[in-house]
Scaffold this active site. Structure first.
Site, mmCIF file in Angstrom:
data_model
loop_
_atom_site.group_PDB
_atom_site.id
_atom_site.type_symbol
_atom_site.label_atom_id
_atom_site.label_comp_id
_atom_site.label_asym_id
_atom_site.label_seq_id
_atom_site.Cartn_x
_atom_site.Cartn_y
_atom_site.Cartn_z
ATOM 1 N N GLY A 55 111.078 53.592 -26.630
ATOM 2 C CA GLY A 55 111.972 54.778 -26.322
ATOM 3 C C GLY A 55 113.024 55.112 -27.742
ATOM 4 O O GLY A 55 113.319 54.237 -28.390
ATOM 5 N N CYS A 82 108.421 47.602 -28.921
ATOM 6 C CA CYS A 82 109.514 48.273 -29.604
ATOM 7 C C CYS A 82 110.972 48.348 -28.816
ATOM 8 O O CYS A 82 111.500 47.164 -28.539
ATOM 9 C CB CYS A 82 109.228 49.880 -29.920
ATOM 10 S SG CYS A 82 110.126 50.800 -31.270
ATOM 11 N N TYR A 83 111.425 49.399 -28.110
ATOM 12 C CA TYR A 83 112.447 49.562 -27.526
ATOM 13 C C TYR A 83 112.378 48.450 -26.379
ATOM 14 O O TYR A 83 113.429 47.838 -26.209
ATOM 15 C CB TYR A 83 112.853 50.885 -26.771
ATOM 16 C CG TYR A 83 113.940 50.735 -26.056
ATOM 17 C CD1 TYR A 83 115.244 51.473 -26.778
ATOM 18 C CD2 TYR A 83 114.238 50.854 -24.840
ATOM 19 C CE1 TYR A 83 116.397 51.293 -25.787
ATOM 20 C CE2 TYR A 83 115.273 50.845 -23.717
ATOM 21 C CZ TYR A 83 116.378 51.161 -24.432
ATOM 22 O OH TYR A 83 117.539 51.318 -23.935
ATOM 23 N N HIS A 170 103.881 49.671 -32.623
ATOM 24 C CA HIS A 170 103.185 50.293 -31.338
ATOM 25 C C HIS A 170 101.946 50.111 -31.544
ATOM 26 O O HIS A 170 100.933 50.579 -32.184
ATOM 27 C CB HIS A 170 103.461 51.813 -31.682
ATOM 28 C CG HIS A 170 104.763 52.189 -31.301
ATOM 29 N ND1 HIS A 170 105.339 52.228 -30.137
ATOM 30 C CD2 HIS A 170 105.974 52.180 -32.218
ATOM 31 C CE1 HIS A 170 106.625 52.522 -30.152
ATOM 32 N NE2 HIS A 170 107.030 52.636 -31.247
ATOM 33 N N GLU A 172 99.704 50.949 -29.117
ATOM 34 C CA GLU A 172 99.029 51.937 -28.436
ATOM 35 C C GLU A 172 98.537 52.896 -29.234
ATOM 36 O O GLU A 172 97.229 53.580 -28.774
ATOM 37 C CB GLU A 172 99.726 52.520 -27.386
ATOM 38 C CG GLU A 172 101.050 53.097 -27.791
ATOM 39 C CD GLU A 172 102.254 52.274 -28.044
ATOM 40 O OE1 GLU A 172 102.219 51.200 -28.301
ATOM 41 O OE2 GLU A 172 103.306 52.877 -28.036
ATOM 42 N N SER A 224 89.615 76.161 -6.132
ATOM 43 C CA SER A 224 89.559 77.093 -7.214
ATOM 44 C C SER A 224 88.296 77.402 -7.879
ATOM 45 O O SER A 224 88.338 78.209 -8.962
ATOM 46 C CB SER A 224 90.770 76.864 -8.100
ATOM 47 O OG SER A 224 90.287 75.581 -8.916
ATOM 48 N N GLY A 225 87.530 76.349 -7.589
ATOM 49 C CA GLY A 225 86.195 76.581 -8.562
ATOM 50 C C GLY A 225 86.305 75.611 -9.865
ATOM 51 O O GLY A 225 85.317 75.124 -10.437
ATOM 52 N N GLY A 226 87.569 75.014 -9.985
ATOM 53 C CA GLY A 226 87.903 74.011 -11.196
ATOM 54 C C GLY A 226 87.655 72.820 -10.696
ATOM 55 O O GLY A 226 87.167 72.167 -9.580
ATOM 56 N N VAL A 227 87.675 71.839 -11.795
ATOM 57 C CA VAL A 227 87.278 70.276 -11.634
ATOM 58 C C VAL A 227 87.984 69.793 -10.584
ATOM 59 O O VAL A 227 87.659 68.743 -9.948
ATOM 60 C CB VAL A 227 87.283 69.620 -13.118
ATOM 61 C CG1 VAL A 227 86.602 68.060 -12.857
ATOM 62 C CG2 VAL A 227 86.525 70.576 -14.121
ATOM 63 N N ASP A 228 89.391 69.679 -10.761
ATOM 64 C CA ASP A 228 90.148 68.927 -10.208
ATOM 65 C C ASP A 228 90.350 69.168 -8.524
ATOM 66 O O ASP A 228 90.131 68.304 -7.923
ATOM 67 C CB ASP A 228 91.694 69.188 -10.750
ATOM 68 C CG ASP A 228 92.078 68.959 -12.079
ATOM 69 O OD1 ASP A 228 90.927 68.492 -12.617
ATOM 70 O OD2 ASP A 228 93.058 69.536 -12.550
ATOM 71 N N SER A 229 90.267 70.592 -8.256
ATOM 72 C CA SER A 229 90.257 70.934 -6.803
ATOM 73 C C SER A 229 88.820 70.542 -6.397
ATOM 74 O O SER A 229 89.115 70.155 -4.999
ATOM 75 C CB SER A 229 90.681 72.306 -6.702
ATOM 76 O OG SER A 229 89.564 73.116 -6.986
ATOM 77 N N SER A 230 87.790 70.590 -6.948
ATOM 78 C CA SER A 230 86.679 70.453 -6.423
ATOM 79 C C SER A 230 86.413 68.683 -6.358
ATOM 80 O O SER A 230 86.052 68.457 -5.283
ATOM 81 C CB SER A 230 85.580 70.549 -7.660
ATOM 82 O OG SER A 230 85.408 72.045 -7.573
ATOM 83 N N LYS A 370 92.248 63.043 -16.485
ATOM 84 C CA LYS A 370 90.897 63.884 -16.496
ATOM 85 C C LYS A 370 89.815 63.376 -16.563
ATOM 86 O O LYS A 370 88.791 63.791 -15.829
ATOM 87 C CB LYS A 370 91.405 65.161 -17.714
ATOM 88 C CG LYS A 370 90.279 66.421 -17.384
ATOM 89 C CD LYS A 370 91.092 67.043 -16.295
ATOM 90 C CE LYS A 370 90.201 68.535 -16.275
ATOM 91 N NZ LYS A 370 90.930 69.504 -15.506
#
Ligand code: XMP
Length: 514
Positions: A55, A82-83, A170, A172, A224-230, A370
């Site tokens: 942070g 770190c922080y 870090h 990560e 919506s036809g998109g990935v997430d809503s499907s 995603k």
């Protein structure tokens, strides 16, 4: 969901999401939580481990974000980065102060003195990435040093009697090439995680949760036809089948064949109660004469809400509204999941709708990234075409048909777009690009066809590479592919005589043209 949970306390690090990614890569489930999550709540969540993120603040400054110090007394393993390390030392016996230089930023060479616990199998000398203003300057006799760099003698430490570790660098980021090993050692040997978190476990536990929450009521799911809503719909259908009502608003601004794919996937394949609302005329007449992009967006959003609301009201017993909000959407704006200040970036289409309609919100994907959503979609039986679909903006082709939107212009754009995407698929490049589409420019230019001169439309092809859509570079598509697409569009799409390829990056350009 799973008994192997790791909590990541967020102190405002720019890398918080990346830590979560790295933990998931070890097949351990994790959640980013507020930095001040009370110890009592942590105890209830019963995590196998806690990671304190980095942070920008200084732990000793007034108002600096602190964790509840009682979390160190729970006996849960802690890794401070770190922080996070500085904070643990601040509470448990150490002095934190500024570095000799005002700020150390960049690569450093780490020398490991104690090749055990988190440094098992770690090279004695290796590169790590530093980004800090403060560092732990000395620690009480309760700690021991594990590793050092030239400028940071306490680059990694361990508490002698508590399962507590701290690292100043870090782990990560990609610039710390062996960072994943430290994390794997911490998760496996200190936290006792077995790394069993798999998609099927997520499906099973989410299905149980959805059933328990919904009971016999119905859930409305916007498609919506998109990935997430499907994927969201497919998951709900698996959990509660006929209790789900899917609403798909055909706004007339979709790409060619999109409505048919939704119908085929959800009605024919998943046997869902699918409501396709044909609202093309409403959208097109509302857009008549409008040229300003933001005005177009506002109009489309408004009509969408009206149409969706009207349809939703016709579904009896509906108590819940499902949304495909993803993990990055959740943490992007709020920074943390569990806590009063968690703010959620609602999907532009249905934001505000749940409360207005008196619905309760269900967000079964809110813990996923995603790529995890894509894996989940495949596991739930969604077609690859749907799962790997490029993102498509809510206002659809309206923002790719520059200037006023008309049915005729949309038809031209759709044909050109279809040809471009088909050729891209045939060349095996669709999945290798982040987003590709055609734009109908609001200009006519002179051409020559046969014996006559033409004065017709220009189509721009846009194709970009990006991971996060915040920045993007134009795709270096092969010349012969571009040539094939250009020839096919000019030959097959009436009214187009010129094709250009967009070679601007974002920033300063955006991905879309409007
Ligand atoms: P820009 O053009 O801002 O786009 O670089 C970044 C990403 O966002 C998508 N986009 C939208 N998505 N509603 C959406 O749902 C919108 O109004 C909108 N505008 C842009 C764009 O397609 C790209 O993926």
């Amino acid at each position: 969901m799973t008994n192997e949970l790791v909590l990541i306390f967020d102190f405002g690090s720019q890398f918080g999401q990346l830590i979560a990614r790295r933990v998931r890569e070890q097949n351990v489930f994790c959640q980013v939580v507020r930095h001040d999550l009370p110890a009592a709540r942590v105890k209830e969540l019963n995590p196998k481990g806690i990671i304190l993120s980095g942070g920008p603040a200084s732990v000793y400054e007034p108002g600096a974000p602190h964790c509840d110090p009682k979390i160190f007394d729970l006996g849960i393993p802690v890794l401070g980065i770190c922080y996070g390390m500085q904070l643990a030392c601040h509470f448990l016996g150490g002095k934190v102060g500024g570095t000799a230089h005002t700020r150390e930023y960049g690569r450093a060479t780490l020398t490991v003195n104690d090749p055990n616990t988190i440094f098992q199998g770690y090279p004695t000398e290796s590169t790590v990435w530093m980004s800090h203003g403060d560092q732990v300057q000395n620690v009480s006799g309760d700690f021991e040093a594990l590793a050092a760099t030239d400028t940071c003698p306490l680059a990694a430490i361990k508490h002698k009697s508590r399962p507590l570790f701290g690292i100043q660098f870090h782990l990560e980021v990609a610039h710390t090439p062996h960072g994943g090993l430290i994390l794997a050692n911490f998760l496996r040997d200190v936290c006792g995680c077995t790394g069993q978190w798999k998609m099927q476990a997520f499906i099973d536990s989410t299905v149980t949760d959805i059933k328990a929450k919904v009971g016999k009521k119905r859930v409305i799911c916007g498609l919506s036809g998109g990935v997430d809503s499907s994927v969201c719909a497919a998951l709900l259908l698996k959990a509660i089948g006929p209790q789900v009502a899917c609403i798909y608003v055909d706004n007339g601004l979709m790409r060619a064949g999109e409505t048919e794919v939704v119908r085929h996937t959800f009605k024919d394949w998943f046997k869902a109660d699918l409501h396709v609302v044909d609202a093309k005329d409403r959208f097109l007449s509302a857009l008549k004469g409008v040229v300003d992009p933001q005005e177009k967006r506002k109009i489309i959003g408004g009509v969408f809400i009206d149409v969706f609301k009207h349809e939703a009201k016709s579904i009896p017993d509906a108590r819940f509204l499902a949304q495909g909000t993803l993990y990055p959407d959740v943490i992007e704006s709020g920074g943390a999941v569990d806590g009063p200040a968690a703010t959620i970036k609602l999907h532009h289409n249905v934001g505000g709708l749940p409360t207005e309609l008196g619905f309760e919100l269900i967000e079964p994907l809110r813990d996923l990234f995603k790529d995890e959503v894509r894996r989940l979609g495949l596991e739930l039986g969604l077609p690859e075409d749907v799962v790997w679909r490029h993102p498509f903006p809510g206002p659809g082709l309206a923002v790719r048909c520059l200037g006023e939107v008309t049915e005729e212009k949309l038809a031209t754009l759709r044909k050109a777009d279809t040809i471009f995407l088909e050729e891209l698929r045939k060349a095996g490049l669709y999945r290798k690009t982040a987003q590709a589409f055609a734009v109908l420019l609001p200009v006519q230019s002179v051409g020559v066809m046969g014996d006559g001169r033409t004065y017709e439309n220009a189509i721009c092809l846009r194709c970009v590479q990006t991971d996060d859509f915040m920045t993007a570079d134009w795709s270096r598509l092969p010349e012969d592919l571009l040539a094939r697409v250009a020839t096919a569009i000019i030959n097959k799409v009436k009214g187009v005589n010129r094709i250009v390829y967009d070679i601007s990056s974002k920033p300063p350009a955006t991905i879309e043209w409007e």
